[in-house]
Enzyme design. Structure first.
Site, PDB file in Angstrom:
ATOM      1  N   LYS A  46      42.115  52.409  30.318  1.00  0.00           N
ATOM      2  CA  LYS A  46      41.794  51.245  29.473  1.00  0.00           C
ATOM      3  C   LYS A  46      40.939  50.257  30.264  1.00  0.00           C
ATOM      4  O   LYS A  46      40.864  50.337  31.499  1.00  0.00           O
ATOM      5  CB  LYS A  46      43.092  50.589  29.018  1.00  0.00           C
ATOM      6  CG  LYS A  46      43.944  50.027  30.159  1.00  0.00           C
ATOM      7  CD  LYS A  46      45.301  49.563  29.651  1.00  0.00           C
ATOM      8  CE  LYS A  46      46.132  48.973  30.787  1.00  0.00           C
ATOM      9  NZ  LYS A  46      47.486  48.617  30.340  1.00  0.00           N
ATOM     10  N   ARG A 140      56.980  42.848  23.171  1.00  0.00           N
ATOM     11  CA  ARG A 140      55.522  42.882  23.124  1.00  0.00           C
ATOM     12  C   ARG A 140      55.149  43.992  22.160  1.00  0.00           C
ATOM     13  O   ARG A 140      55.592  43.970  21.019  1.00  0.00           O
ATOM     14  CB  ARG A 140      55.021  43.136  24.567  1.00  0.00           C
ATOM     15  CG  ARG A 140      53.714  42.530  24.937  1.00  0.00           C
ATOM     16  CD  ARG A 140      53.318  42.913  26.343  1.00  0.00           C
ATOM     17  NE  ARG A 140      53.162  44.376  26.521  1.00  0.00           N
ATOM     18  CZ  ARG A 140      52.554  44.963  27.534  1.00  0.00           C
ATOM     19  NH1 ARG A 140      52.037  44.232  28.501  1.00  0.00           N
ATOM     20  NH2 ARG A 140      52.446  46.274  27.611  1.00  0.00           N
ATOM     21  N   TYR A 268      29.062  21.842  43.568  1.00  0.00           N
ATOM     22  CA  TYR A 268      29.530  20.878  42.562  1.00  0.00           C
ATOM     23  C   TYR A 268      30.651  20.004  43.101  1.00  0.00           C
ATOM     24  O   TYR A 268      31.549  20.475  43.797  1.00  0.00           O
ATOM     25  CB  TYR A 268      30.028  21.616  41.322  1.00  0.00           C
ATOM     26  CG  TYR A 268      28.904  22.141  40.455  1.00  0.00           C
ATOM     27  CD1 TYR A 268      27.971  21.263  39.896  1.00  0.00           C
ATOM     28  CD2 TYR A 268      28.778  23.495  40.205  1.00  0.00           C
ATOM     29  CE1 TYR A 268      26.932  21.747  39.099  1.00  0.00           C
ATOM     30  CE2 TYR A 268      27.756  23.983  39.404  1.00  0.00           C
ATOM     31  CZ  TYR A 268      26.842  23.101  38.859  1.00  0.00           C
ATOM     32  OH  TYR A 268      25.819  23.568  38.077  1.00  0.00           O
ATOM     33  N   MET A 316      29.040  29.170  38.537  1.00  0.00           N
ATOM     34  CA  MET A 316      28.974  30.287  37.592  1.00  0.00           C
ATOM     35  C   MET A 316      28.195  31.469  38.163  1.00  0.00           C
ATOM     36  O   MET A 316      28.583  32.627  37.987  1.00  0.00           O
ATOM     37  CB  MET A 316      28.321  29.827  36.284  1.00  0.00           C
ATOM     38  CG  MET A 316      28.309  30.906  35.206  1.00  0.00           C
ATOM     39  SD  MET A 316      27.450  30.389  33.720  1.00  0.00           S
ATOM     40  CE  MET A 316      28.509  29.094  33.109  1.00  0.00           C
TER      41      MET A 316
HETATM   42  C1  LIG Z   1      48.337  49.425  31.033  1.00  0.00           C
HETATM   43  C2  LIG Z   1      49.432  50.292  30.580  1.00  0.00           C
HETATM   44  C3  LIG Z   1      49.859  51.352  31.389  1.00  0.00           C
HETATM   45  C4  LIG Z   1      49.356  51.572  32.780  1.00  0.00           C
HETATM   46  O1  LIG Z   1      50.022  50.643  33.620  1.00  0.00           O
HETATM   47  P1  LIG Z   1      49.749  50.643  35.199  1.00  0.00           P
HETATM   48  O2  LIG Z   1      50.805  49.771  35.755  1.00  0.00           O
HETATM   49  O3  LIG Z   1      48.399  50.088  35.366  1.00  0.00           O
HETATM   50  O4  LIG Z   1      49.858  52.041  35.652  1.00  0.00           O
HETATM   51  C5  LIG Z   1      50.820  52.199  30.875  1.00  0.00           C
HETATM   52  N1  LIG Z   1      51.333  52.010  29.633  1.00  0.00           N
HETATM   53  C6  LIG Z   1      50.964  50.990  28.852  1.00  0.00           C
HETATM   54  C7  LIG Z   1      51.575  50.843  27.505  1.00  0.00           C
HETATM   55  C8  LIG Z   1      50.013  50.094  29.288  1.00  0.00           C
HETATM   56  O5  LIG Z   1      49.646  49.060  28.515  1.00  0.00           O
END
Ligand SMILES: *Cc1c(COP(=O)(O)O)cnc(C)c1O
Length: 371
Positions: A46, A140, A268, A316
């Site tokens: 991801k 969550r 800045y 920036m």
């Molecule tokens: C991001 C995520 C993972 C991976 O987690 P890591 O700690 O980066 O290995 C696994 N399962 C879910 C549902 C996630 O959101």
């Protein structure tokens, strides 16, 4: 072909800030995780492979012991298919109006956290492969325990009708980076309960997955049939128990050098002034490129193998480095962070300078940094 070559006369020249990914490090990390569990290994890619390039990390992981890919949204899954990757892919967080039809057609497995999601997937097409998702203690994503039995029954019903096939049950642990936290055992217990409820509904999901990076490294009881590992593949261990190989290096050219007198204010707010006459080097990257502004006062970069302080506020687009009496010329390359083998700062140090975690540093590198 000739016309193309006329438009693109040569390789892209990288003169500005540049991010390099060491896929050999990803390969070594993947092998380590594959050896740590008897279950299957899902490479979580991801957020563009935690900023390291989703396709490159995915391909490397699949060649070194991973057999699954995992992403958040369907939009992240489809480019993996477009790149020719055929391994199973799971997407676990989608809005109700996501393009489930395309996901089903592209053989993207879908996590199902609610009845509404199940219904939307069933409406989108026949034959979705789904993983029922239970909230194992984070409030969550995932179904609340109070909704779980009804979700399992509905999924079983849809399965009998031939609409979906329930191939997995998944949960996620919120405190696995602290192996001694009793909430880990509570999460495992809730997950085991969720599997029992699914079985009692007549479901027989072959895949049961709970552990991410930290739990895979520290908690064998959480392994079940698969681990979903993201951070660990790119060298980040939230549990700080295991030596992994960091995979990302960020460099930037020196675009200016100037000699200043004692008392010269920099940047800045004139937040820093030279305590003595010194030489300042200018680098063309700033918080828009992912250097956390909060690291002000602590951050360092490496030039010619020597560390120097970032001084003045991080802008920036630029930062100033106090190089003292060191000889530094315009056009040299500064290392902002790397694996640390040559003494350069690491992502872990940048994270501590900014009071954050390594994940936020590596996923935050801006789009104008060349890859
Ligand atoms: C991001 C995520 C993972 C991976 O987690 P890591 O700690 O980066 O290995 C696994 N399962 C879910 C549902 C996630 O959101």
């Amino acid at each position: 072909m000739n016309a193309l070559m006329a438009v693109h006369p040569g390789p892209v020249r990288r003169r500005g800030p540049s991010l390099t990914v060491d896929l050999d490090a990803v390969a070594a990390n993947t092998k380590l995780f594959a050896a740590r569990t008897e279950g299957a290994l899902m490479a979580v890619v991801k957020a563009d492979g935690f900023g390291h390039g989703a396709v490159g990390v995915a391909r490397t992981a699949l060649s070194n012991g991973a057999s699954w890919l995992g992403v958040t949204s369907i939009d992240e899954a489809l480019p993996l298919r477009d790149a020719g990757l055929r391994a199973p892919v799971l997407s676990w967080l989608n809005p109700l109006d996501a393009d489930f039809a395309t996901a089903i057609g592209s053989r993207v497995d879908l996590a199902v956290p609610s009845r509404e999601h199940l219904d939307a997937i069933c409406r989108a097409g026949i034959g979705a492969r789904i993983h029922l998702q239970l909230d194992t203690g984070m409030a969550r994503d995932g179904a609340a325990p109070s909704a779980w039995a009804a979700l399992c029954r509905a999924a079983r019903h849809a399965e009998r009708l031939g609409s979906v096939s329930v191939v997995g049950v998944m949960g996620h642990l919120g405190c696995a980076d602290e192996p001694a936290d009793p909430d880990n055992a509570a999460g495992r217990t809730r997950f085991a309960w969720g599997i029992e409820v699914a079985r009692a509904s007549g479901l027989r999901p072959p895949l049961r997955h709970l552990a991410a990076t930290a739990a895979t490294l520290t908690d064998p009881l959480s392994h079940h049939t698969m681990s979903r590992v993201g951070a660990g593949l790119v060298g980040i261990d939230p549990s700080h128990t295991t030596v992994l190989s960091p995979a990302m290096t960020l460099t930037a050219p020196v675009v200016g050098v100037r000699r200043v007198r004692a008392g010269t204010p920099v940047g800045y707010g004139h937040a820093w002034s030279a305590p003595r006459a010194t030489n300042l080097a200018l680098l063309p990257l700033g918080y828009a490129d992912g250097l956390p502004r909060a690291s002000y006062g602590r951050a360092e970069v490496s030039l010619r193998g020597v560390r120097h302080q970032v001084v003045g506020r991080i802008s920036m687009d630029q930062v100033v480095v106090d190089v003292g009496e060191a000889t530094v010329a315009v056009g040299e390359t500064a290392t902002v962070f790397g694996p640390g083998h040559a003494g350069e700062p690491t992502v872990a140090e940048w994270a501590s300078w900014a009071d954050t975690i390594e994940h936020e540093i590596v996923t935050g590198i801006g789009s104008r940094v060349a890859r």
